[in-house]
Design a protein around this motif. Structure first.
Motif, PDB file in Angstrom:
ATOM      1  N   ASP A 155       0.799  -1.230   0.000  1.00 60.42           N
ATOM      2  CA  ASP A 155       0.000   0.000   0.000  1.00 60.42           C
ATOM      3  C   ASP A 155       0.829   1.275   0.000  1.00 60.42           C
ATOM      4  O   ASP A 155       0.338   2.324  -0.381  1.00 60.42           O
ATOM      5  CB  ASP A 155      -0.916   0.038   1.231  1.00 60.42           C
ATOM      6  N   VAL A 162       0.254  -8.533  -0.475  1.00 58.22           N
ATOM      7  CA  VAL A 162       0.788  -7.776   0.652  1.00 58.22           C
ATOM      8  C   VAL A 162      -0.379  -7.280   1.499  1.00 58.22           C
ATOM      9  O   VAL A 162      -1.357  -6.738   0.974  1.00 58.22           O
ATOM     10  CB  VAL A 162       1.651  -6.587   0.161  1.00 58.22           C
ATOM     11  N   GLU A 163      -0.273  -7.465   2.813  1.00 59.54           N
ATOM     12  CA  GLU A 163      -1.349  -7.068   3.709  1.00 59.54           C
ATOM     13  C   GLU A 163      -1.507  -5.541   3.735  1.00 59.54           C
ATOM     14  O   GLU A 163      -0.529  -4.798   3.720  1.00 59.54           O
ATOM     15  CB  GLU A 163      -1.073  -7.578   5.128  1.00 59.54           C
ATOM     16  N   ALA A 164      -2.740  -5.093   3.763  1.00 59.33           N
ATOM     17  CA  ALA A 164      -3.037  -3.659   3.754  1.00 59.33           C
ATOM     18  C   ALA A 164      -2.411  -2.969   4.954  1.00 59.33           C
ATOM     19  O   ALA A 164      -2.534  -3.431   6.085  1.00 59.33           O
ATOM     20  CB  ALA A 164      -4.541  -3.439   3.758  1.00 59.33           C
ATOM     21  N   GLN A 174       0.515  -2.831   5.990  1.00 59.02           N
ATOM     22  CA  GLN A 174       1.673  -3.483   6.594  1.00 59.02           C
ATOM     23  C   GLN A 174       2.587  -4.031   5.495  1.00 59.02           C
ATOM     24  O   GLN A 174       2.476  -5.194   5.116  1.00 59.02           O
ATOM     25  CB  GLN A 174       1.218  -4.602   7.529  1.00 59.02           C
ATOM     26  N   VAL A 201       4.202  -7.560   5.794  1.00 56.83           N
ATOM     27  CA  VAL A 201       3.382  -8.755   6.002  1.00 56.83           C
ATOM     28  C   VAL A 201       2.868  -9.229   4.643  1.00 56.83           C
ATOM     29  O   VAL A 201       2.142  -8.519   3.959  1.00 56.83           O
ATOM     30  CB  VAL A 201       2.219  -8.487   6.976  1.00 56.83           C
ATOM     31  N   MET A 255       1.432 -12.613   2.156  1.00 53.58           N
ATOM     32  CA  MET A 255       0.943 -13.964   1.916  1.00 53.58           C
ATOM     33  C   MET A 255       1.419 -14.346   0.523  1.00 53.58           C
ATOM     34  O   MET A 255       1.421 -13.512  -0.384  1.00 53.58           O
ATOM     35  CB  MET A 255      -0.576 -14.024   1.999  1.00 53.58           C
ATOM     36  N   ARG A 280       3.084 -17.371   4.848  1.00 59.15           N
ATOM     37  CA  ARG A 280       2.982 -16.017   5.395  1.00 59.15           C
ATOM     38  C   ARG A 280       4.329 -15.600   5.951  1.00 59.15           C
ATOM     39  O   ARG A 280       5.020 -16.390   6.587  1.00 59.15           O
ATOM     40  CB  ARG A 280       1.940 -15.969   6.506  1.00 59.15           C
ATOM     41  N   SER A 329       5.993 -12.232   8.125  1.00 60.91           N
ATOM     42  CA  SER A 329       5.717 -10.969   8.821  1.00 60.91           C
ATOM     43  C   SER A 329       6.937 -10.064   8.845  1.00 60.91           C
ATOM     44  O   SER A 329       6.917  -9.015   9.471  1.00 60.91           O
ATOM     45  CB  SER A 329       5.229 -11.250  10.249  1.00 60.91           C
ATOM     46  N   ARG A 385      -6.500 -10.362  -2.922  1.00 59.87           N
ATOM     47  CA  ARG A 385      -6.887  -9.359  -1.937  1.00 59.87           C
ATOM     48  C   ARG A 385      -8.050  -8.566  -2.520  1.00 59.87           C
ATOM     49  O   ARG A 385      -7.914  -7.908  -3.537  1.00 59.87           O
ATOM     50  CB  ARG A 385      -5.714  -8.440  -1.622  1.00 59.87           C
ATOM     51  N   THR A 425      -9.204  -5.166   4.015  1.00 61.28           N
ATOM     52  CA  THR A 425      -9.377  -6.099   5.133  1.00 61.28           C
ATOM     53  C   THR A 425      -9.750  -7.513   4.716  1.00 61.28           C
ATOM     54  O   THR A 425      -9.885  -8.382   5.568  1.00 61.28           O
ATOM     55  CB  THR A 425     -10.472  -5.574   6.092  1.00 61.28           C
ATOM     56  N   ALA A 456      -8.974 -10.868   2.157  1.00 59.62           N
ATOM     57  CA  ALA A 456      -8.276 -11.661   1.147  1.00 59.62           C
ATOM     58  C   ALA A 456      -8.987 -13.004   1.088  1.00 59.62           C
ATOM     59  O   ALA A 456      -9.395 -13.547   2.114  1.00 59.62           O
ATOM     60  CB  ALA A 456      -6.813 -11.843   1.500  1.00 59.62           C
TER      61      ALA A 456
END
Length: 184
Positions: free
Chosen positions: A89, A128-130, A132, A135, A137, A146, A148, A169, A173, A175
């Motif tokens: 992000d 990529v986690e929102a 972060q 982080v 997957m 995963r 971190s 994704r 929030t 995925a």
């Protein structure tokens, strides 16, 4: 692969075989923007700039466009073959994986990459986690993994008795993935 621009919902990008396409009318019509030498394997759009597009091309490398696919610059080498790409992000953290099982990260929008770790199997999708950027997957062979710490170390998310076929994704929030149960 098909992705929507993060900054204009009428702009969509797609890859098929060796070609890269763009639609500016919500997918009603498509324009061929570029034919690559190798097969296009994955596509990722910068969440902060919908005109910045990354395309992983087998046998050719990782490419970035700053103008919605009108032109591309190669930003990672062809060998070994690049299979997947993901963008955080923040628009600056970019990941790619190659077919030798190596995983790379850039923190400057793809200008420079550093090898993070060998994953052992080809990573076929990076999410990529929102909010972060460290982080991640990733689909690694049949398993959902995963990390971190930006790809430094990995853990398996689902039991070894199941195979994850795809992961996407949908929002900041959510995925979703598709699994196959091997016990049947």
């Amino acid at each position: 692969d098909i992705e929507v621009s993060a900054t204009d919902s009428d702009v969509l990008y797609a890859t098929y075989a060796r070609s890269f396409f763009r639609s500016t009318d919500g997918g009603v019509t498509w324009q061929l923007m570029r034919d690559f030498v190798g097969e296009t394997e994955d596509l990722s759009i910068d969440p902060t700039n919908g005109d910045r597009v990354y395309v992983a091309v087998l046998n050719q490398g990782l490419f970035r466009s700053e103008n919605g696919g009108q032109s591309f610059q190669q930003i990672a080498p062809a060998a070994p073959h690049i299979w997947s790409v993901g963008v955080a992000d923040d628009g600056q953290t970019v990941y790619y994986a190659d077919t030798s099982g190596k995983f790379f990260r850039s923190t400057d929008g793809g200008e420079n990459f550093a090898e993070r770790t060998a994953t052992g199997l080809t990573v076929t999708r990076i999410v990529v986690e929102a909010g972060q950027p460290d982080v991640i997957m990733a689909l690694r062979g049949p398993f959902l993994m995963r990390s971190s710490n930006g790809g430094g170390t990995w853990s398996t998310v689902v039991p070894d008795s199941e195979i994850i076929d795809a992961i996407v994704r949908l929002s900041a929030t959510i995925a979703v993935g598709n699994e196959t149960d091997l016990r049947a």
